[in-house]
Design a protein around this motif. Structure first.
Motif, PDB file in Angstrom:
ATOM      1  N   LEU A  96       0.793  -1.221   0.010  1.00 15.85           N
ATOM      2  CA  LEU A  96       0.018  -0.030  -0.106  1.00 15.85           C
ATOM      3  C   LEU A  96       0.844   1.314  -0.080  1.00 15.85           C
ATOM      4  CD1 LEU A  96      -2.852  -1.288   2.323  1.00 15.85           C
ATOM      5  CD2 LEU A  96      -3.090  -0.831  -0.023  1.00 15.85           C
ATOM      6  N   ALA A  97       1.899   1.243   0.783  1.00 14.67           N
ATOM      7  CA  ALA A  97       2.969   2.541   1.001  1.00 14.67           C
ATOM      8  C   ALA A  97       3.537   2.702  -0.664  1.00 14.67           C
ATOM      9  CB  ALA A  97       3.992   2.245   2.168  1.00 14.67           C
ATOM     10  N   LEU A  99       1.447   6.689   3.795  1.00 16.35           N
ATOM     11  CA  LEU A  99       1.912   5.683   4.998  1.00 16.35           C
ATOM     12  C   LEU A  99       0.908   6.117   6.323  1.00 16.35           C
ATOM     13  CD1 LEU A  99       5.766   6.298   4.816  1.00 16.35           C
ATOM     14  CD2 LEU A  99       4.283   4.108   4.466  1.00 16.35           C
ATOM     15  N   PRO A 100       0.306   5.316   6.819  1.00 12.87           N
ATOM     16  CA  PRO A 100      -0.489   5.391   8.094  1.00 12.87           C
ATOM     17  C   PRO A 100       0.298   6.110   9.011  1.00 12.87           C
ATOM     18  CG  PRO A 100      -0.023   3.001   8.006  1.00 12.87           C
ATOM     19  CD  PRO A 100       0.477   3.452   6.796  1.00 12.87           C
ATOM     20  N   ARG A 101      -0.318   7.264   9.674  1.00  5.38           N
ATOM     21  CA  ARG A 101       0.305   7.922  10.709  1.00  5.38           C
ATOM     22  C   ARG A 101      -0.515   7.768  12.182  1.00  5.38           C
ATOM     23  NH1 ARG A 101       1.407   9.771   6.090  1.00  5.38           N
ATOM     24  NH2 ARG A 101       3.407  10.799   5.504  1.00  5.38           N
ATOM     25  N   TRP A 102      -1.526   7.137  11.861  1.00  8.11           N
ATOM     26  CA  TRP A 102      -2.401   6.838  13.134  1.00  8.11           C
ATOM     27  C   TRP A 102      -3.377   5.750  12.639  1.00  8.11           C
ATOM     28  CZ3 TRP A 102      -0.744   8.087  17.726  1.00  8.11           C
ATOM     29  CH2 TRP A 102      -1.665   8.106  18.610  1.00  8.11           C
ATOM     30  N   ARG A 159      -7.733   5.007  -3.932  1.00 10.99           N
ATOM     31  CA  ARG A 159      -7.343   6.266  -3.050  1.00 10.99           C
ATOM     32  C   ARG A 159      -7.207   5.714  -1.606  1.00 10.99           C
ATOM     33  NH1 ARG A 159     -10.797  11.465  -4.175  1.00 10.99           N
ATOM     34  NH2 ARG A 159      -9.479  12.300  -2.578  1.00 10.99           N
ATOM     35  N   TRP A 160      -6.662   6.709  -0.993  1.00 11.63           N
ATOM     36  CA  TRP A 160      -6.669   6.364   0.413  1.00 11.63           C
ATOM     37  C   TRP A 160      -7.150   7.828   1.131  1.00 11.63           C
ATOM     38  CZ3 TRP A 160      -3.535  10.055   2.822  1.00 11.63           C
ATOM     39  CH2 TRP A 160      -2.464  10.658   2.263  1.00 11.63           C
TER      40      TRP A 160
END
Length: 165
Positions: A113-114, A122-125, A140-141
């Protein structure tokens, strides 16, 4: 790995989730946590699951991926996570086992995904959302600030849910 459908994940209830079982279906992947300020989004995700995926053979799949990476907000065992999700929010959509979604030990799905979404994805939370199209590509993200029933998310789900041809 060239598409979402190439991945396998450990399932929360044991065994494995083979993503190829959803070939041709759109998927919303969400990194979740039980003790987060965004945890109430489970309610919206469950509602979305019932509205768009649950009853139709080619509808949207929602895949929760619990993670303890952000603020240690998913400290429980698989059994505790399952019980919390089912009792508190009635979650019936698929849940992976607790996974690492950032750092050097990130699971392959989140590495992919990244790579597909770029650095900003990138997930930050907790409660990042990744929408996969019917071809298994990242469409989309969305950040945790995007509620499961936000008009822009619903519009993108509608777009990837349409069959062409």
């Amino acid at each position: 790995m060239t598409s979402f459908y190439d991945f396998r994940l450990p399932a929360l209830e044991g065994g494995e989730i083979d993503c190829s079982q959803w070939q041709g279906r759109p998927v919303l992947i969400v990194n979740t946590a039980s003790e987060c300020g965004f945890t109430k989004q489970y309610e919206g995700l469950q509602k979305l699951w019932l509205e768009t995926g649950h009853a139709t053979p080619d509808g949207l799949i929602i895949l929760g991926v619990p993670s303890n990476d952000f603020g240690k907000q998913e400290p429980g065992t698989s059994e505790q996570i399952k019980e919390f999700c089912q009792v508190r929010y009635g979650v019936s959509f698929p849940l992976a086992a607790r996974s690492i979604v950032r750092g050097t030990e990130t699971i392959p799905l989140f590495r992919w995904l990244a790579k597909e979404g770029g650095f900003l994805s990138l997930p930050r939370w907790n409660f990042y959302k990744y929408l996969i199209d019917r071809q298994g590509k990242l469409h989309r993200w969305f950040t945790p600030l995007t509620d499961p029933h936000a008009p822009r998310l619903l519009e993108e789900i509608r777009r990837v849910s349409q069959r062409h041809g």
